[in-house]
Design an enzyme around this catalytic site. Structure first.
Site, PDB file in Angstrom:
ATOM      1  N   THR A  19      -5.527  -7.767  10.531  1.00  0.00           N
ATOM      2  CA  THR A  19      -5.851  -6.469   9.917  1.00  0.00           C
ATOM      3  C   THR A  19      -5.316  -5.308  10.751  1.00  0.00           C
ATOM      4  O   THR A  19      -4.750  -4.357  10.218  1.00  0.00           O
ATOM      5  CB  THR A  19      -7.386  -6.336   9.748  1.00  0.00           C
ATOM      6  OG1 THR A  19      -7.848  -7.468   9.013  1.00  0.00           O
ATOM      7  CG2 THR A  19      -7.756  -5.064   9.025  1.00  0.00           C
ATOM      8  N   TYR A  76     -12.187  -2.716  -3.329  1.00  0.00           N
ATOM      9  CA  TYR A  76     -12.713  -2.776  -1.967  1.00  0.00           C
ATOM     10  C   TYR A  76     -14.256  -2.781  -1.928  1.00  0.00           C
ATOM     11  O   TYR A  76     -14.840  -2.358  -0.925  1.00  0.00           O
ATOM     12  CB  TYR A  76     -12.163  -1.613  -1.144  1.00  0.00           C
ATOM     13  CG  TYR A  76     -10.746  -1.855  -0.641  1.00  0.00           C
ATOM     14  CD1 TYR A  76     -10.437  -2.977   0.136  1.00  0.00           C
ATOM     15  CD2 TYR A  76      -9.710  -0.960  -0.920  1.00  0.00           C
ATOM     16  CE1 TYR A  76      -9.146  -3.209   0.601  1.00  0.00           C
ATOM     17  CE2 TYR A  76      -8.412  -1.190  -0.455  1.00  0.00           C
ATOM     18  CZ  TYR A  76      -8.138  -2.315   0.302  1.00  0.00           C
ATOM     19  OH  TYR A  76      -6.867  -2.542   0.772  1.00  0.00           O
ATOM     20  N   HIS A  88      -1.878  -5.371   1.493  1.00  0.00           N
ATOM     21  CA  HIS A  88      -3.112  -6.135   1.265  1.00  0.00           C
ATOM     22  C   HIS A  88      -2.754  -7.536   0.806  1.00  0.00           C
ATOM     23  O   HIS A  88      -1.818  -7.718   0.032  1.00  0.00           O
ATOM     24  CB  HIS A  88      -3.953  -5.471   0.162  1.00  0.00           C
ATOM     25  CG  HIS A  88      -5.057  -6.343  -0.356  1.00  0.00           C
ATOM     26  ND1 HIS A  88      -6.280  -6.442   0.278  1.00  0.00           N
ATOM     27  CD2 HIS A  88      -5.117  -7.195  -1.412  1.00  0.00           C
ATOM     28  CE1 HIS A  88      -7.037  -7.301  -0.388  1.00  0.00           C
ATOM     29  NE2 HIS A  88      -6.356  -7.781  -1.415  1.00  0.00           N
ATOM     30  N   ARG A 104       2.655  -6.764   9.308  1.00  0.00           N
ATOM     31  CA  ARG A 104       1.928  -5.685   9.995  1.00  0.00           C
ATOM     32  C   ARG A 104       2.355  -5.571  11.457  1.00  0.00           C
ATOM     33  O   ARG A 104       2.418  -4.468  12.017  1.00  0.00           O
ATOM     34  CB  ARG A 104       0.419  -5.936   9.896  1.00  0.00           C
ATOM     35  CG  ARG A 104      -0.150  -5.656   8.505  1.00  0.00           C
ATOM     36  CD  ARG A 104      -1.555  -6.173   8.371  1.00  0.00           C
ATOM     37  NE  ARG A 104      -2.212  -5.792   7.130  1.00  0.00           N
ATOM     38  CZ  ARG A 104      -3.339  -6.332   6.688  1.00  0.00           C
ATOM     39  NH1 ARG A 104      -3.934  -7.286   7.392  1.00  0.00           N
ATOM     40  NH2 ARG A 104      -3.881  -5.931   5.546  1.00  0.00           N
ATOM     41  N   ARG A 153      -1.386 -14.523   3.950  1.00  0.00           N
ATOM     42  CA  ARG A 153      -2.146 -13.881   5.040  1.00  0.00           C
ATOM     43  C   ARG A 153      -1.430 -14.123   6.375  1.00  0.00           C
ATOM     44  O   ARG A 153      -1.424 -13.272   7.255  1.00  0.00           O
ATOM     45  CB  ARG A 153      -3.576 -14.435   5.119  1.00  0.00           C
ATOM     46  CG  ARG A 153      -4.454 -14.063   3.931  1.00  0.00           C
ATOM     47  CD  ARG A 153      -5.063 -12.691   4.006  1.00  0.00           C
ATOM     48  NE  ARG A 153      -6.084 -12.569   5.009  1.00  0.00           N
ATOM     49  CZ  ARG A 153      -6.918 -11.524   5.100  1.00  0.00           C
ATOM     50  NH1 ARG A 153      -6.837 -10.519   4.236  1.00  0.00           N
ATOM     51  NH2 ARG A 153      -7.807 -11.466   6.050  1.00  0.00           N
ATOM     52  N   PHE A 195     -15.383   3.389   7.432  1.00  0.00           N
ATOM     53  CA  PHE A 195     -14.007   3.719   7.033  1.00  0.00           C
ATOM     54  C   PHE A 195     -13.806   3.696   5.512  1.00  0.00           C
ATOM     55  O   PHE A 195     -12.702   3.928   5.033  1.00  0.00           O
ATOM     56  CB  PHE A 195     -13.013   2.762   7.709  1.00  0.00           C
ATOM     57  CG  PHE A 195     -13.238   1.295   7.382  1.00  0.00           C
ATOM     58  CD1 PHE A 195     -12.693   0.734   6.229  1.00  0.00           C
ATOM     59  CD2 PHE A 195     -13.978   0.481   8.240  1.00  0.00           C
ATOM     60  CE1 PHE A 195     -12.895  -0.605   5.936  1.00  0.00           C
ATOM     61  CE2 PHE A 195     -14.180  -0.868   7.946  1.00  0.00           C
ATOM     62  CZ  PHE A 195     -13.644  -1.417   6.782  1.00  0.00           C
ATOM     63  N   GLU A 203      -9.688 -10.321  -7.572  1.00  0.00           N
ATOM     64  CA  GLU A 203      -8.807  -9.162  -7.403  1.00  0.00           C
ATOM     65  C   GLU A 203      -7.650  -9.170  -8.408  1.00  0.00           C
ATOM     66  O   GLU A 203      -7.236  -8.113  -8.886  1.00  0.00           O
ATOM     67  CB  GLU A 203      -8.254  -9.148  -5.969  1.00  0.00           C
ATOM     68  CG  GLU A 203      -9.336  -8.893  -4.926  1.00  0.00           C
ATOM     69  CD  GLU A 203      -8.860  -9.141  -3.492  1.00  0.00           C
ATOM     70  OE1 GLU A 203      -7.681  -9.489  -3.297  1.00  0.00           O
ATOM     71  OE2 GLU A 203      -9.687  -8.976  -2.569  1.00  0.00           O
ATOM     72  N   LYS A 208       0.836  -1.201   0.000  1.00  0.00           N
ATOM     73  CA  LYS A 208       0.000   0.000   0.000  1.00  0.00           C
ATOM     74  C   LYS A 208       0.879   1.264   0.000  1.00  0.00           C
ATOM     75  O   LYS A 208       2.095   1.180   0.214  1.00  0.00           O
ATOM     76  CB  LYS A 208      -0.926  -0.041   1.217  1.00  0.00           C
ATOM     77  CG  LYS A 208      -1.959  -1.190   1.158  1.00  0.00           C
ATOM     78  CD  LYS A 208      -2.809  -1.203   2.425  1.00  0.00           C
ATOM     79  CE  LYS A 208      -3.913  -2.255   2.365  1.00  0.00           C
ATOM     80  NZ  LYS A 208      -4.709  -2.276   3.621  1.00  0.00           N
TER      81      LYS A 208
HETATM   82  P1  IDP Z   1      -7.673  -7.106   5.487  1.00  0.00           P
HETATM   83  O1  IDP Z   1      -6.869  -6.080   4.711  1.00  0.00           O
HETATM   84  O2  IDP Z   1      -6.881  -7.669   6.625  1.00  0.00           O
HETATM   85  O3  IDP Z   1      -8.290  -8.172   4.612  1.00  0.00           O
HETATM   86  P2  IDP Z   1     -10.338  -5.947   5.699  1.00  0.00           P
HETATM   87  O4  IDP Z   1     -11.259  -6.160   6.835  1.00  0.00           O
HETATM   88  O5  IDP Z   1     -10.659  -6.608   4.398  1.00  0.00           O
HETATM   89  O6  IDP Z   1      -8.874  -6.331   6.194  1.00  0.00           O
HETATM   90  O7  IDP Z   1     -10.247  -4.381   5.471  1.00  0.00           O
HETATM   91  C1  IDP Z   1      -9.646  -3.850   4.298  1.00  0.00           C
HETATM   92  C2  IDP Z   1      -8.766  -2.695   4.694  1.00  0.00           C
HETATM   93  O8  IDP Z   1      -9.599  -1.642   5.188  1.00  0.00           O
HETATM   94  C3  IDP Z   1      -7.785  -2.974   5.839  1.00  0.00           C
HETATM   95  O9  IDP Z   1      -6.584  -3.603   5.415  1.00  0.00           O
HETATM   96  C4  IDP Z   1      -7.534  -1.578   6.358  1.00  0.00           C
HETATM   97  O10 IDP Z   1      -6.641  -0.859   5.480  1.00  0.00           O
HETATM   98  C5  IDP Z   1      -8.924  -0.941   6.226  1.00  0.00           C
HETATM   99  N1  IDP Z   1      -9.719  -1.068   7.444  1.00  0.00           N
HETATM  100  C6  IDP Z   1     -10.376  -2.156   7.887  1.00  0.00           C
HETATM  101  N2  IDP Z   1     -11.017  -1.908   9.048  1.00  0.00           N
HETATM  102  C7  IDP Z   1     -10.766  -0.611   9.331  1.00  0.00           C
HETATM  103  C8  IDP Z   1     -11.168   0.255  10.396  1.00  0.00           C
HETATM  104  O11 IDP Z   1     -11.878  -0.124  11.328  1.00  0.00           O
HETATM  105  N3  IDP Z   1     -10.691   1.543  10.338  1.00  0.00           N
HETATM  106  C9  IDP Z   1      -9.908   1.997   9.324  1.00  0.00           C
HETATM  107  N4  IDP Z   1      -9.517   1.221   8.293  1.00  0.00           N
HETATM  108  C10 IDP Z   1      -9.943  -0.070   8.304  1.00  0.00           C
HETATM  109 MG    MG Z   2      -9.781  -8.029   3.172  1.00  0.00          MG
END
Ligand code: IDP
Ligand code: MG
Length: 150
Positions: free
Chosen positions: A91, A49, A115, A102, A85, A57, A126, A9
């Protein structure tokens, strides 16, 4: 062979962590099957997304992903989705184990560096957003039989 989509990212690229992140993923044995630097526009970010549309968010997430160039990578290998993963971590970097990408480099959920597709179906969807079919290359390495039982 199973494939997954990885995005380094904007924060990962800006903080000069691209090499470190790619090294970690590549050292696992997963193979780079496509790679490019690109500046994502709003349309592409929203498509990628789509599952998060409507969440509080979502707007910030789209702005974040569009804020500077990213690096898109296709990784191939046995269980590529699950393995990457696990190398990436949870996350929220605060909940990610040390030793994960992370967990080692992130502080906040909204700046979590990378990601990785969450499922094989997600990966297939994707990958098509970021790469055309002829940009993804399957090839052998002389080390393949040392990394996986063929
Ligand atoms: P992931 O990237 O671990 O699969 P997802 O739940 O798919 O997580 O969320 C996609 C992206 O959205 C996350 O990687 C993060 O950048 C952002 N994100 C997810 N939850 C939040 C939040 O509660 N606040 C701000 N950004 C969030
Ligand atoms: Mg995700």
């Amino acid at each position: 062979m199973e494939k997954t989509l990885i995005l380094i990212k904007p924060d990962g690229v800006q903080r000069s962590l691209s090499g470190e992140i790619l090294t970690r993923l590549e050292k696992s044995g997963l193979k780079i099957s496509a790679l490019k630097l690109l500046h994502v526009n709003e349309k592409l970010a929203k498509e990628h997304y789509a599952e998060h549309e409507g969440k509080p968010f979502f707007g910030d997430l789209v702005s974040y992903i569009c804020s500077a160039p990213i690096i898109a990578i296709s990784l191939s290998g046995p269980n590529a989705v699950e393995k990457s993963r696990s190398l990436i971590g949870k996350t929220n970097p605060l909940e990610s184990e040390p030793g994960t990408i992370r967990g080692d480099f992130g502080l906040e959920i909204s700046r979590n560096l990378i990601h990785g597709s969450a499922s094989i179906d997600d990966a297939n969807r994707e990958l098509k957003i970021f790469f055309s079919e002829n940009e993804i290359i399957d090839y052998d390495k002389s080390t393949d039989s040392w990394v996986m039982e063929l």
